[in-house]
Design a protein around this motif. Structure first.
Motif, PDB file in Angstrom:
ATOM      1  N   LEU A 109      -6.377   0.570  -4.315  1.00 58.24           N
ATOM      2  CA  LEU A 109      -6.397   0.863  -2.880  1.00 58.24           C
ATOM      3  C   LEU A 109      -7.811   0.740  -2.321  1.00 58.24           C
ATOM      4  CD1 LEU A 109      -3.996   3.950  -2.694  1.00 58.24           C
ATOM      5  CD2 LEU A 109      -3.577   1.681  -1.710  1.00 58.24           C
ATOM      6  N   ASN A 145       0.829  -1.206   0.000  1.00 61.17           N
ATOM      7  CA  ASN A 145       0.000   0.000   0.000  1.00 61.17           C
ATOM      8  C   ASN A 145       0.864   1.257   0.000  1.00 61.17           C
ATOM      9  OD1 ASN A 145      -2.441  -1.321  -0.060  1.00 61.17           O
ATOM     10  ND2 ASN A 145      -2.726  -1.331   2.153  1.00 61.17           N
ATOM     11  N   LEU A 177       0.699   4.246  -2.673  1.00 64.93           N
ATOM     12  CA  LEU A 177       0.470   5.649  -2.302  1.00 64.93           C
ATOM     13  C   LEU A 177       1.602   6.546  -2.788  1.00 64.93           C
ATOM     14  CD1 LEU A 177      -0.903   5.176   1.328  1.00 64.93           C
ATOM     15  CD2 LEU A 177      -2.146   6.169  -0.609  1.00 64.93           C
TER      16      LEU A 177
END
Length: 780
Positions: A85, A48, A52
């Motif tokens: 996500l 993740n 990001l």
């Protein structure tokens, strides 16, 4: 040192893709390690984080594209990252991040050229010059020169401004302006252009313009203007994204509206991740760049390779590009009572210590024929006239000479041949009486004809020569190569206009090697420079540099560019086609995001592997040679070089027969026969028995040398006929009238057949050597 904010932003923009790639790779690798150790939660956190991290620069790139009113593939990547996500596709998001970063990094590496580097052009011009002043000779800045100033240009110095030769004469190297390798000789009162190099003694000139208004400054301005008009290459990914992006958003939105499930919309975005656009196309292009680099072809950008792959028109310079740029002696015509050996020996002896480019060619011709050269005495060189020296008690002059309006037959023959062959004549006189003429020309590169044939086969359908040389030699070379158009006496501005006119009709590539070619290279869709014999300026201005100086690498580069572009388009098209099919399944709920992400990665892997095929382009480079075969090629190539000086013996003997000088012709015929029996035929037989069988493997078949073996048979037949004539003539004490016609056919036949045979062997076989000499030529 103060660095501007704009410079800092530009530098950060160039390194950001590489920083992003390193970061996302670290996150992906760290997550994989954590997963393998059983730390699933930590792995998802790392994946993740990588996703990001990629979102932020991706948003920046999208915003920048929108400011330029471009909506590219990056927007799909952002939506896919955010969608991954949102639905918890941690690994899919990390993979998308890595592929986004990789595509950007490759694209940044491939698009290095933002502006053209013209420093080599400006650095060549001197900053100071010696000027006559009230205090004598003083050194002043070039910018201070005004029309009417008298300047001194030393040996080897560049003429800084346009002017007139003020006293005596000058020898100038104007190859930077015209591309012509033969030095220009200017007398008092003649004009001289800035950018020329003084190749003789110090010369005085009178300035007729300032530095800014002179020829060389105009060349620099032309290159700058042409570069400014060159539009940036639009990324292949963005061109496809023009229709792929709205289609993806439409399918995703429709899936959401019709099903009421956001998961379906995300699934569509995940399988629509434009990795084939972001990565597969750049991989094909960069693979092509790598393949070209291994052959000594330096391509400055992916856009240049793509443009070369689309080019259908090729504009060529002549001197130093498709010719060697080094004059060689091609023929010797003699007055009655003189032999070719005597004329060449005297000319080479007189020119032995001359720095003139034609003098070097005459001396080299004598050495090729193994003629002993004497040491000259009282040698004097006069610009525009030539060299005079005392050789073996005779006053010999070589160079220009006043020829009567009704010249003797032999001199008329020399003038006619020079016209037909586009050659320069160096007249040779003894005690003011003409005794002969040496014809010199700039020969074709040995690999030029085959290169142009390969380019035609690769898709170039129009070839145009733009040269600063005279019309006669330009038209002669163009006819030999089968060019579509030739324009001679071209200035740098004319070349730019010619290239721009071709660009209006088709994608145009330009190849050249001199400073005078730099503006035209900048004006072309893709400029190609031969750095091996060219100037730094042309190499800096070009999109592609043939670093080995071999013109045959141009055909290799074209094949690589065509294949790389084809695979880039193919990979992107197939990848998007498969993505469209997957999008349809995802839109109707048959493909959940997790499976869709795995399927998309499989699609990406497939198209990337397909794009990597650009690393292997069939038909480029030279066949691999075993050591023994390479040694044989070098041996026979060296023998060609040694024999070339003797090939004129056939024509010399034939000329004497044509003129009715039967007595003078016999020794020449005997010499030609001796050369054939003891040198030429053993060479040809050794080729048949040793070289040709060895070439069967690298060339793919024994048939590849069959035509050369057939020519050997014809040469052998004519050689036996010639030997029979010599035997008969020696028995009779002279050449009989009944022999003359058939003997002439033998001599002229051998002359022409050997010229063609030497060219064919050097072009087809000796050019296979990895360091094949581009200046070798068997032509006349």
């Amino acid at each position: 040192m103060t660095v501007s904010r704009r410079t800092v932003v530009a530098r950060v923009g160039r390194i950001l893709p590489f920083l992003l790639l390193a970061t996302t790779l670290s996150a992906l690798g760290g997550g994989a390690l954590a997963w393998s150790l059983g730390a699933q939660h930590n792995a998802e956190m790392l994946w993740n984080a990588g996703t990001l991290i990629a979102v932020v620069p991706a948003l920046w790139w999208v915003a920048a594209a929108m400011r330029d009113r471009r909506f590219g593939a990056d927007l799909i990547a952002v939506l896919a990252l955010v969608g991954a996500l949102a639905v918890g596709e941690h690994l899919a998001g990390a993979l998308i991040a890595v592929m986004l970063a990789t595509g950007r990094a490759l694209d940044s590496a491939a698009e290095r050229r933002a502006t053209r580097d013209l420093r080599a052009l400006s650095d060549r011009m001197p900053r100071e010059v010696r000027r006559y002043d009230t205090d004598g000779v003083v050194t002043v800045p070039v910018d201070a020169i005004l029309p009417g100033d008298r300047l001194i240009i030393g040996p080897g110095e560049v003429v800084p401004v346009d002017g007139l030769i003020a006293a005596e004469a000058a020898i100038l190297d104007e190859s930077a302006l015209t591309g012509e390798s033969v030095y220009a000789e200017r007398r008092a009162g003649d004009g001289v252009r800035s950018g020329a190099v003084n190749a003789g003694a110090a010369v005085e000139i009178e300035a007729t313009a300032t530095a800014q208004d002179s020829t060389y400054a105009e060349i620099v301005r032309l290159a700058q203007e042409a570069a400014a008009q060159s539009a940036p290459v639009v990324r292949l990914a963005d061109r496809f994204a023009v229709w792929f992006l709205p289609l993806t958003l439409t399918v995703s939105g429709a899936a959401w509206l019709l099903s009421g499930s956001a998961e379906r919309a995300v699934a569509v975005l995940v399988v629509a991740t434009p990795c084939p656009l972001l990565l597969a196309a750049p991989v094909a292009i960069v693979s092509g760049l790598s393949r070209a680099a291994r052959l000594g072809v330096i391509v400055r950008s992916g856009g240049a390779l793509e443009n070369l792959g689309k080019a259908t028109t090729l504009v060529l310079d002549k001197t130093g590009t498709i010719t060697t740029g080094r004059p060689v002696g091609t023929d010797i015509v003699t007055a009655p009572g003189w032999t070719q050996t005597e004329v060449l020996r005297l000319a080479a002896s007189a020119d032995r210590f001359s720095p003139h480019v034609l003098a070097h060619a005459i001396v080299d011709a004598a050495r090729d024929r193994q003629i002993a050269i004497s040491v000259p005495a009282d040698a004097v060189e006069v610009a525009g006239i030539g060299t005079s020296a005392t050789v073996d008690g005779m006053r010999v002059r070589v160079g220009n000479h006043e020829v009567p309006s009704s010249p003797p037959q032999w001199a008329g023959t020399a003038l006619t041949r020079a016209t037909f062959d586009g050659a320069v004549i160096a007249w040779v006189s003894v005690d003011d009486g003409l005794i002969g003429a040496v014809l010199l020309s700039d020969p074709l590169r040995v690999d030029a004809p085959r290169t142009l044939r390969r380019l035609r086969a690769a898709g170039i359908n129009r070839m145009v020569m733009l040269t600063g040389d005279r019309p006669a030699p330009a038209e002669h070379i163009a006819a030999m190569l089968g060019l579509d158009q030739v324009r001679a006496d071209q200035t740098p501005a004319d070349k730019v206009a010619g290239v721009q006119a071709e660009r209006e009709k088709a994608v145009t590539a330009m190849v050249g090697d001199g400073v005078n070619d730099a503006p035209a290279l900048a004006a072309a869709d893709v400029g190609i420079a031969l750095s091996g014999y060219g100037s730094t300026a042309s190499s800096e201005t070009a999109d592609i540099v043939l670093a080995t100086g071999r013109i045959d690498r141009l055909a290799d580069a074209m094949l690589i560019a065509r294949r790389s572009r084809r695979l880039a388009v193919q990979s992107a098209t197939v990848g998007m086609g498969l993505s469209l099919v997957a999008m349809a399944f995802a839109a109707v709920g048959l493909l959940p995001p997790t499976i869709g992400a795995l399927l998309q990665e499989l699609i990406d892997l497939t198209v990337i592997l397909n794009a990597l095929r650009a690393l292997r382009t069939p038909g480029v480079g030279t066949p691999a040679l075993v050591a023994d075969t390479e040694d044989l090629l070098r041996r026979f190539a060296a023998e060609h070089d040694r024999m070339r000086g003797e090939l004129g013996a056939f024509r010399a003997a034939a000329h004497q027969l044509c003129d009715g000088n039967v007595v003078a012709a016999l020794p020449l015929v005997q010499r030609a026969d001796t050369f054939v029996q003891h040198v030429l035929l053993p060479h040809e037989h050794a080729e048949d028995h040793n070289l040709y069988p060895a070439l069967a493997t690298p060339l793919g078949s024994p048939e590849a040398t069959a035509t050369m073996s057939r020519m050997h048979a014809e040469i052998d037949s004519l050689a036996r006929r010639l030997h029979t004539h010599v035997t008969v003539a020696e028995a009779k004490g002279g050449i009989g009238d009944a022999q003359r016609e058939d003997l002439l056919a033998c001599l002229y036949g051998l002359d022409e057949l050997l010229a063609v045979h030497f060219v064919a062997e050097e072009e087809n076989y000796f050019s296979l050597l990895p360091d094949a000499a581009p200046e070798r030529t068997g032509g006349k």
